[in-house]
Design a protein around this motif. Structure first.
Motif: not given
Length: 134
Positions: A121-125, A132-134, A82-87, A89-92
């Motif tokens: 939905x992505x849980x990081x912890x 995320x949805x559109x 994904x590059x440098x941005x792996x928050x 928000x970006x992953x989901x």
């Protein structure tokens, strides 16, 4: 929507949030938990069954659970993908787009999938998640 397909799974990955001033700016990992929710107004065939009896195949929704060497995200270094941005928000958002891409690859000819609604939905912890949805 008459049908809603829901599945959950986990995968383990490492990442660095480049430029983050704090612990997340160092290499670390998570056991990510993912929930996929796919709604449809009709049933369709899948890559594994040619009759219109599914919203989608659970295998299609769980692609990210596979090992990184098999096209998934398990045991991946997310910055390589994904590059440098792996928050979160970006992953989901990545999970959402790749999942929809895989679903659309299996649609029958002439079916644009316009009735399909996906939410990821992505849980990081265990206590922190992003949707995320559109």
């Amino acid at each position: 929507m008459p049908w809603k397909l829901v599945t959950e799974f986990t995968f383990d990955s490492a990442h660095v949030i480049v430029g983050y001033d704090g612990p997340c700016g160092r290499l670390h990992g998570h056991t990510y938990r993912v929930k996929m929710e796919l709604q449809s107004e009709k049933l369709r065939p899948s890559a594994h069954v040619k009759r219109g009896i599914m919203v989608a195949d659970f295998k299609t929704l769980k692609w990210a659970k596979k090992d990184v060497e098999k096209g998934g995200l398990d045991h991946a270094y997310l910055n390589d993908l994904l590059g440098d941005d792996t928050t979160a928000e970006v992953i989901v958002q990545h999970l959402y787009r790749k999942t929809l891409e895989r679903i659309r690859e299996n649609l029958p000819e002439g079916d644009d999938g316009s009735d399909l609604k996906l939410k990821v939905t992505l849980w990081e912890t265990p206590e922190s998640y992003c949707e995320y949805w559109e």
